[in-house]
Design a protein around this motif. Structure first.
Motif, short mmCIF file in Angstrom:
data_model
loop_
_atom_site.label_atom_id
_atom_site.label_comp_id
_atom_site.label_asym_id
_atom_site.label_seq_id
_atom_site.Cartn_x
_atom_site.Cartn_y
_atom_site.Cartn_z
N HIS B 7 0.81 -1.21 0.00
CA HIS B 7 0.00 0.00 0.00
C HIS B 7 0.85 1.26 0.00
CE1 HIS B 7 -3.29 -2.65 0.67
NE2 HIS B 7 -2.78 -3.07 1.82
N VAL B 10 -0.62 4.32 -1.67
CA VAL B 10 -1.96 4.78 -1.32
C VAL B 10 -1.86 6.20 -0.75
CG1 VAL B 10 -3.92 4.39 0.22
CG2 VAL B 10 -2.80 2.46 -0.90
N ILE B 13 -1.11 7.13 3.23
CA ILE B 13 -0.80 5.90 3.97
C ILE B 13 0.14 6.20 5.14
CG2 ILE B 13 1.21 5.21 2.62
CD1 ILE B 13 -1.54 2.80 3.69
N TYR B 19 -3.93 4.12 6.84
CA TYR B 19 -3.22 2.87 7.12
C TYR B 19 -4.17 1.84 7.73
CZ TYR B 19 0.33 -0.32 8.87
OH TYR B 19 1.08 -1.44 9.10
N LYS B 21 -7.37 1.78 7.40
CA LYS B 21 -8.38 1.39 6.42
C LYS B 21 -7.85 0.28 5.51
CE LYS B 21 -10.24 4.16 3.17
NZ LYS B 21 -10.37 5.56 2.73
N HIS B 22 -6.54 0.27 5.27
CA HIS B 22 -5.95 -0.75 4.41
C HIS B 22 -5.41 -1.92 5.22
CE1 HIS B 22 -6.23 2.51 1.48
NE2 HIS B 22 -6.31 1.53 0.59
#
Lengths: 369, 449
Positions: B7, B10, B13, B19, B21-22
């Motif tokens: 990620h 992203v 991030i 962070y 959310k992923h």
């Protein structure tokens, strides 16, 4: 040996000895003594944490222990490696060790000024002994040596950083003996130097001991500098009741005739101080009446210091006559141009330290008077 | 395959919300339900090896940690990434700092460290702010501090800046520096796992190693071990630089060949201006340099792959090391003598000066190399260099001595004719480079499209 600590059998150069657990290889080797003992430039048994830095005491461990007989892949610093039961160590029997030690001595000497002729430590210098025993003739270093300014660190001690081999002994001494260390190592790599922070001076009651622990002539006694070569002085053991409770009062006086040239702590056969002494004893008690003399110190007959007896010296045989069949042509007779060391004067008959007066012609003396 | 940098691109991030959310901090949730020993077991199963250079199995290192009653233990993250050519940790900390924080929380729990430190090199000043912000965010969201997520485990992370010394990347020197002393390496044994920070049992791990703990916990050790080949499991960050079209940090899964890594467009993208490959340092400046013909194929004629075993195939005679993943590529216009000289200068400058072979030997090697490079060398200097490096290697307190000796040894071993050319043609060597000689295949055709 304390109760409960098991004894370990360790074999060093095919000599087996039993030592208590926790002993280092170097200490075990010192118990055997002789050539088996690796040299040590930075290790000092009286100073906690010392050792491991100079790498002259490297040895090969050919068998780790009885339980784990694998040999150690690298050479290890014997001063900081503990013995294991059944360990087999090779010191002088290992060509790897001899080669590595030769390398270390060479590295120690490349930036050392080799100014022994004017160095006060000459004659009792660990580095001199080490290079004599393990070093090579000549050098392969063709560059300018590292040079530092001489530094004045207090009333008693002169720091000559150019000679230093960075053994850290003086740092540990100041740390552990005085409790208030004012000097340390600045910079890093080959530029690192022993120094006080921003030109401070060392003034502690016990700071004089750094002179004794210094393996080279980097820290010298200002009250003795350039006064006398050590092999011209005679070591005498003496003691006094020192007021300082931490001072052991047992010293070695270095005398010439009745004159005390310097006072140092007594050193054992490994060149280590037996008991620490205070600055008062070391720098201020330079009269024989201050001390109770015990008698001459034991000096190893291999030491340079035992060589300083000029009584009844045998003159050199003139081999050159036999080789070329005639007297060699003398280009310059030193006695024609110099008054010093006249051949008719027998050195051993002069009482006390030799003085230039002793060499002067009697009638010259009359003229002067 | 991407695990760590999945990620990385992203938006946002770097901050907690994106962070999380992923899939961020899932491993902490999972780990706190496991026992510390189970986590260590997972790491052991994963076959993760230290990413800092030595490649020591991390699980084994963790299991060596002494656990005496009543003595605190510490985890220290080694972010003192100072090896020339290595900049993977910087990328990781700068762009996904929460990954490191997450890995640190899980590892601290596994090792029982309530006080964890990140020792970061002084030059990474701006990353300190990034990390401290990440730690503050983690703390305000309940992932740090007292009683993390109701598990009863307390943990605090502090960032400590170094003062710009390469030697402080050596773990015992790092601990000395962290204690506020001069960064001199300690004499081992005792190892940090027994007596480390303030005499307490300590584990020191690289940034990437600790970050890799996160995917290990998320996917399970056995799954992680399936990535890669042999004992080189998982993914590795490579920081590629030098004469390549696309320098940067790449995550590889250690099954690709060196050839693919250098020439494929997915990775380094080949050498600029159609020049030919001369040599390469595959793992940071300390590892031996390899000429092109030995880099792409081993001495046995097999393809060389980007993993621990394949790169070290043939030992130091014909191989090198994966090291810390600082991949430096040289094209035909580079001078190996000059390069070796600049490395020797680096090691001279960074030696701590504690033990004599390294303190004196590194400077000596640099001066000889400088003479050779500037046309003042002698034939005997090459033999002398060889002799000096042999006397430094293995005889020092810490691996810096080895790291200084290996590049010189490898350069002489593989490029002796270039050194000899410098000595024999002192004037010509000042005006042009030696070029390729026999090191590279002259009719090279990239096998990867």
């Amino acid at each position: 040996m304390a109760e409960g600590t098991p004894n370990f059998k360790v074999t060093i150069d095919n000599i087996t000895i039993e030592v208590p657990a926790g002993t280092s290889i170097l200490e075990a080797a010192r118990k055997i003594g002789g050539d088996v003992t690796p040299p040590a430039m930075c290790y000092y048994s009286k100073l906690e944490g010392s050792g491991g830095k100079c790498r002259t005491c490297l040895v090969e461990v050919s068998k780790g222990s009885e339980k784990d007989p694998r040999p150690m892949p690298k050479l290890v610093a014997s001063c900081r490696t503990g013995v294991m039961d059944g360990m087999e160590v090779k010191n002088i029997t290992s060509p790897r060790v001899i080669e590595a030690r030769k390398g270390v001595v060479e590295m120690l000497l490349i930036n050392h000024p080799l100014d022994c002729p004017i160095c006060d430590q000459a004659g009792e210098c660990d580095l001199q002994d080490l290079s004599y025993e393990h070093g090579t003739e000549g050098t392969r270093f063709e560059f300018d040596k590292r040079v530092f300014e001489k530094e004045d660190i207090g009333d008693y001690i002169q720091l000559h950083m150019t000679r230093c081999i960075l053994c850290y002994r003086c740092v540990y001494t100041a740390d552990q003996l005085t409790g208030e260390r004012q000097h340390g190592v600045l910079e890093r790599g080959e530029r690192s130097e022993i120094s006080t922070y921003l030109g401070k001076s060392l003034h502690n009651d016990f700071i004089g001991n750094v002179i004794d622990v210094c393996p080279v002539g980097a820290l010298t006694d200002k009250t003795f500098r350039f006064k006398q070569r050590v092999w011209f002085t005679k070591p005498v053991d003496a003691h006094r009741d020192c007021e300082n409770p931490k001072c052991c009062g047992k010293v070695r006086l270095w005398m010439r005739g009745d004159e005390v040239f310097r006072v140092t702590a007594r050193k054992d056969q490994w060149g280590e101080v037996e008991g620490w002494i205070c600055n008062e004893c070391r720098f201020h008690k330079k009269e024989t009446k201050d001390w109770i003399i015990e008698g001459p110190s034991n000096v190893s007959r291999y030491s340079v210091i035992s060589q300083g007896h000029y009584v009844n010296t045998v003159p050199q045989p003139k081999i050159i006559d036999k080789v070329i069949g005639k007297e060699p042509k003398l280009l310059l007779n030193i006695h024609d141009v110099s008054e010093v060391n006249r051949p008719e004067i027998e050195l051993s008959e002069i009482p006390g330290p030799a003085h230039s007066d002793d060499f002067e012609k009697k009638d010259d003396k009359k003229l002067n008077n | 395959m991407k695990l760590l940098l999945e990620h990385a691109h992203v938006e946002g991030i770097r901050y907690y919300d994106a962070y999380r959310k992923h899939g961020g901090y899932r491993s902490v949730e999972k780990a706190l339900k496991m026992s510390p020993d189970e986590i260590t077991e997972e790491v052991k199963k994963s076959g993760l090896r230290g990413r800092g250079g030595a490649g020591f199995p991390t699980g084994m290192k963790w299991s060596f940690l002494a656990k005496p009653e009543g003595v605190p233990r510490h985890l220290v993250c080694n972010a003192d990434e100072s090896e020339p050519g290595t900049f993977k940790d910087r990328y990781l900390m700068e762009f996904i700092p929460h990954l490191l924080v997450e890995g640190l929380i899980v590892s601290s729990y596994a090792l029982g460290s309530n006080l964890t430190f990140i020792y970061i090199r002084g030059e990474y000043a701006w990353i300190v702010d990034i990390l401290e912000q990440a730690i503050a965010e983690a703390k305000s969201n309940g992932w740090l501090g007292k009683n993390i997520a109701g598990s009863g485990f307390d943990c605090e992370i502090y960032v400590q800046r170094g003062a710009g010394a390469y030697i402080c990347g050596e773990e015992t020197a790092l601990l000395e520096s962290l204690e506020g002393k001069r960064g001199n390496p300690r004499i081992k044994p005792p190892f940090p796992a027994v007596k480390g920070l303030w005499g307490r049992p300590t584990v020191v791990n690289n940034v990437e190693t600790l970050a890799a703990v996160v995917p290990i916990i998320n996917m399970g050790g056995e799954e992680y071990a399936k990535i890669g080949v042999g004992r080189s499991t998982g993914t590795k960050l490579m920081s590629a630089c030098g004469n390549i079209n696309k320098p940067g940090v790449y995550e590889i899964d250690m099954t690709i060949s060196v050839e693919e890594f250098i020439f494929s467009d997915q990775y380094c993208g080949g050498i600029p201006k159609g020049k030919r490959l001369k040599a390469c340092i595959p793992g940071g400046s300390s590892v031996p340099i390899l000429p092109a013909n030995l880099l792409l194929k081993t001495a046995k004629g097999e393809t060389r792959y980007m993993n621990y075993e394949s790169l070290s195939d043939g030992g130091f005679q014909t191989g090198s090391m994966l090291g810390s993943g600082g991949f430096i590529v040289f094209d035909e216009d580079q001078c190996v003598v000059r390069h070796t000289m600049s490395l020797a200068h680096f090691y001279m400058h960074e030696s701590c000066g504690q033990c004599s072979p390294c303190r004196e030997g590194t400077g000596w090697m640099y001066r000889i190399l400088k003479n050779i490079e500037y046309g003042k060398g002698k034939m005997s200097d090459i033999e002398l260099l060889w002799d000096i490096q042999g006397k430094i290697e293995g005889n020092t307190i810490c691996p810096l001595g080895d790291a200084a000796a290996w590049p010189v040894a490898a350069a002489i071993r593989h490029f002796r004719d270039e050194f000899e050319w410098h000595v024999l043609n002192p004037e010509e060597s000042q005006t042009r480079n030696y070029g390729l000689a026999h090191y590279a295949d002259p009719v090279y055709v990239p096998a990867v499209s």
